[in-house]
Write an enzyme that holds these catalytic residues in place. Structure first.
Site, PDB file in Angstrom:
ATOM      1  N   HIS A  21       3.202   0.078  -2.607  1.00 36.69           N
ATOM      2  CA  HIS A  21       3.867  -1.492  -3.283  1.00 36.69           C
ATOM      3  C   HIS A  21       5.154  -1.619  -3.357  1.00 36.69           C
ATOM      4  O   HIS A  21       5.169  -2.219  -4.146  1.00 36.69           O
ATOM      5  CB  HIS A  21       2.758  -1.877  -4.168  1.00 36.69           C
ATOM      6  CG  HIS A  21       1.125  -1.878  -4.272  1.00 36.69           C
ATOM      7  ND1 HIS A  21       0.589  -2.573  -2.848  1.00 36.69           N
ATOM      8  CD2 HIS A  21       0.328  -2.423  -5.075  1.00 36.69           C
ATOM      9  CE1 HIS A  21      -0.406  -1.960  -2.935  1.00 36.69           C
ATOM     10  NE2 HIS A  21      -0.384  -2.265  -3.903  1.00 36.69           N
ATOM     11  N   HIS A  41      -1.599 -10.056  -4.518  1.00 36.76           N
ATOM     12  CA  HIS A  41      -2.607  -8.965  -4.719  1.00 36.76           C
ATOM     13  C   HIS A  41      -3.100  -9.478  -5.236  1.00 36.76           C
ATOM     14  O   HIS A  41      -3.346  -9.137  -6.603  1.00 36.76           O
ATOM     15  CB  HIS A  41      -1.401  -7.772  -5.286  1.00 36.76           C
ATOM     16  CG  HIS A  41      -1.979  -6.714  -5.265  1.00 36.76           C
ATOM     17  ND1 HIS A  41      -3.315  -6.491  -6.578  1.00 36.76           N
ATOM     18  CD2 HIS A  41      -1.996  -5.555  -4.754  1.00 36.76           C
ATOM     19  CE1 HIS A  41      -3.752  -4.933  -6.638  1.00 36.76           C
ATOM     20  NE2 HIS A  41      -3.066  -4.730  -5.860  1.00 36.76           N
ATOM     21  N   ASN A  78       0.592  -0.948   0.017  1.00 37.90           N
ATOM     22  CA  ASN A  78      -0.175  -0.369  -0.283  1.00 37.90           C
ATOM     23  C   ASN A  78       0.820   1.628   0.131  1.00 37.90           C
ATOM     24  O   ASN A  78       2.302   1.645  -0.686  1.00 37.90           O
ATOM     25  CB  ASN A  78      -0.755   0.189   1.272  1.00 37.90           C
ATOM     26  CG  ASN A  78      -2.279   0.487   0.826  1.00 37.90           C
ATOM     27  OD1 ASN A  78      -2.477   1.465   0.157  1.00 37.90           O
ATOM     28  ND2 ASN A  78      -2.995  -0.269   0.706  1.00 37.90           N
ATOM     29  N   ARG A  79       0.239   2.275   0.481  1.00 37.51           N
ATOM     30  CA  ARG A  79       0.988   4.144   0.249  1.00 37.51           C
ATOM     31  C   ARG A  79       1.723   4.534   0.649  1.00 37.51           C
ATOM     32  O   ARG A  79       1.414   3.974   2.598  1.00 37.51           O
ATOM     33  CB  ARG A  79      -0.186   4.867  -0.115  1.00 37.51           C
ATOM     34  CG  ARG A  79      -0.995   4.404  -1.766  1.00 37.51           C
ATOM     35  CD  ARG A  79      -2.067   5.176  -1.912  1.00 37.51           C
ATOM     36  NE  ARG A  79      -2.581   5.333  -3.457  1.00 37.51           N
ATOM     37  CZ  ARG A  79      -3.067   4.372  -3.948  1.00 37.51           C
ATOM     38  NH1 ARG A  79      -3.751   3.515  -3.029  1.00 37.51           N
ATOM     39  NH2 ARG A  79      -2.827   3.594  -5.454  1.00 37.51           N
ATOM     40  N   GLU A 133      -6.867  -7.602  -0.027  1.00 37.88           N
ATOM     41  CA  GLU A 133      -5.126  -7.158   0.358  1.00 37.88           C
ATOM     42  C   GLU A 133      -5.190  -7.423   2.485  1.00 37.88           C
ATOM     43  O   GLU A 133      -5.063  -6.591   2.739  1.00 37.88           O
ATOM     44  CB  GLU A 133      -4.895  -6.114   0.149  1.00 37.88           C
ATOM     45  CG  GLU A 133      -4.772  -6.908  -1.546  1.00 37.88           C
ATOM     46  CD  GLU A 133      -4.663  -5.087  -2.125  1.00 37.88           C
ATOM     47  OE1 GLU A 133      -3.906  -4.078  -1.673  1.00 37.88           O
ATOM     48  OE2 GLU A 133      -5.187  -4.490  -2.930  1.00 37.88           O
TER      49      GLU A 133
HETATM   50  C1  GAL Z   1      -4.449  -1.378  -4.594  1.00 37.43           C
HETATM   51  C2  GAL Z   1      -4.476  -0.019  -3.560  1.00 37.43           C
HETATM   52  C3  GAL Z   1      -5.206   0.390  -5.244  1.00 37.43           C
HETATM   53  C4  GAL Z   1      -3.704   0.570  -6.834  1.00 37.43           C
HETATM   54  C5  GAL Z   1      -4.017  -0.913  -6.619  1.00 37.43           C
HETATM   55  C6  GAL Z   1      -2.900  -1.487  -7.906  1.00 37.43           C
HETATM   56  O1  GAL Z   1      -3.339  -2.281  -3.676  1.00 37.43           O
HETATM   57  O2  GAL Z   1      -5.369  -0.214  -2.942  1.00 37.43           O
HETATM   58  O3  GAL Z   1      -5.066   2.321  -5.158  1.00 37.43           O
HETATM   59  O4  GAL Z   1      -2.499   0.943  -6.572  1.00 37.43           O
HETATM   60  O5  GAL Z   1      -3.416  -1.658  -5.571  1.00 37.43           O
HETATM   61  O6  GAL Z   1      -3.201  -1.256  -9.481  1.00 37.43           O
END
Ligand code: GAL
Length: 344
Positions: free
Chosen positions: A100, A173, A72-73, A314
């Site tokens: 990620h 993911h 995540n961020r 996730e």
């Molecule tokens: C998820 C995230 C999304 C997007 C995705 C990858 O985990 O919550 O916002 O970034 O990964 O495309």
């Protein structure tokens, strides 16, 4: 148990596929990214992915992959730990976030893989040494992930030890579709989540508050249809995520015992093939409904990689943890979390 050469990376390294499972549940796992390339339930594939490694290299969706060192961020791609500021790659450049694990996260690494069979079922033990300073994170981390198929259960056990304090948060993911991945969007499927709270996010999809789900479209405490209307409604939070792309805090005492651990019953995702129940001991789950897929990079067999064509569940710590002093793995301590997907 079976293994074969799946493909080669552009630099010539082999990508090996390993199959584990039984007649009901079968998984194909790649040593590249620890990717779950196939997940068959009663012979039907429920997971988004590719037939060739190129698909995984060019698309930006982290399909079926292991995510680390920090899933995540992380806001503004930086955090401060023990008085030192660390600058990470802002690989989600439009929002200036670290996403990620950065430029070359665990999803892009070749893992060592050791198959193992015991009376419970078939397992794959994946290991990786993530060196000190890699992606600018502190500490060398020894990471071990065990995929298991036992009866109708598919589990992912994440273990890690670092020699310095470091942010650490792993997930997988996988894009799941309980009609089968060839079964169109998830609009006719249901989701139930044992979560009383969620993270509300800002325009950069970074959590700003932990808020009750009461009265919001994120109240999944009773099963809800993941309809187009729900995900594209006028709710401010849904609009920010372009649909469901939010972190929910698991709050339940309902549990199961798995591999000697107590896992909370987090969610039930159901479609034409039946119900998939997620159990975990992580505090949170990010639900991402494939909002950023737009028909580009077709999946295996030429399948449309369409918006809301799958759901990612996730298991993890809440996003941007290091900037709240959370999700720090202390030197010498063990990271030990599990996600169990049970077909019922
Ligand atoms: C998820 C995230 C999304 C997007 C995705 C990858 O985990 O919550 O916002 O970034 O990964 O495309």
């Amino acid at each position: 148990m079976n293994s074969y050469l799946f493909d080669k990376l552009p630099d010539g390294r082999d990508v090996i596929a390993y199959e584990i499972g039984n007649d009901t549940v079968r998984a194909t796992i790649l040593n590249y990214g620890g990717i779950i390339q196939k997940l068959l339930y009663k012979g039907i594939d429920i997971i988004g992915g590719y037939d060739k490694v190129e698909g995984y290299l060019v698309s930006d969706g982290y399909q079926g992959a292991l995510i680390g060192r920090y899933a995540n961020r992380i806001r503004d791609a930086k955090f401060t730990l023990n008085g030192v500021e660390y600058q990470l790659a802002a690989n989600e450049s439009a929002r200036n976030n670290h996403l990620h694990g950065g430029m070359v996260g665990y999803d892009k690494k070749i893992w060592d893989v050791a198959p193992k069979t015991d009376c419970d079922g078939e397992h794959l033990v994946l290991t990786l040494v993530d060196p000190d300073g890699n992606e600018n994170y502190p500490g060398t981390v020894n990471v071990k992930v065990t995929y298991s198929v036992c009866g109708e259960n598919f589990s992912i056990h994440y273990e890690a030890v670092s020699d310095k304090d470091t942010p650490f948060n792993m997930t997988n993911h996988a894009y799941l579709n309980m009609n089968g991945i060839a079964g169109g969007t998830i609009y006719d499927q249901t989701l139930q989540v044992n979560a009383d709270f969620m993270s509300s996010v800002d325009d950069k999809l970074i959590p700003v508050a932990k808020v009750p789900v009461d009265g919001t479209p994120f109240d999944f405490r009773t099963p809800k249809l993941l309809s187009e209307e729900l995900m594209h409604c006028d709710d401010e939070q849904m609009k920010k995520g372009e649909g469901l792309d939010h972190n929910l805090y698991i709050t339940t005492k309902e549990a199961t015992l798995w591999q000697g651990k107590k896992l909370a019953k987090a969610a039930v995702f159901a479609g034409k093939l039946g119900a998939l129940t997620l159990y975990t001991d992580t505090p949170c789950v990010q639900f991402y409904a494939g909002n950023f897929m737009d028909g580009d990079y077709p999946f295996k067999g030429g399948l449309n990689r369409e918006k809301n064509g799958a759901l990612c569940l996730e298991t993890q710590f809440a996003p941007d943890g290091p900037n709240r002093g959370e999700a720090i793995l202390r030197a010498g301590e063990k990271y030990d979390y599990t996600a169990l997907f049970r077909f019922e």
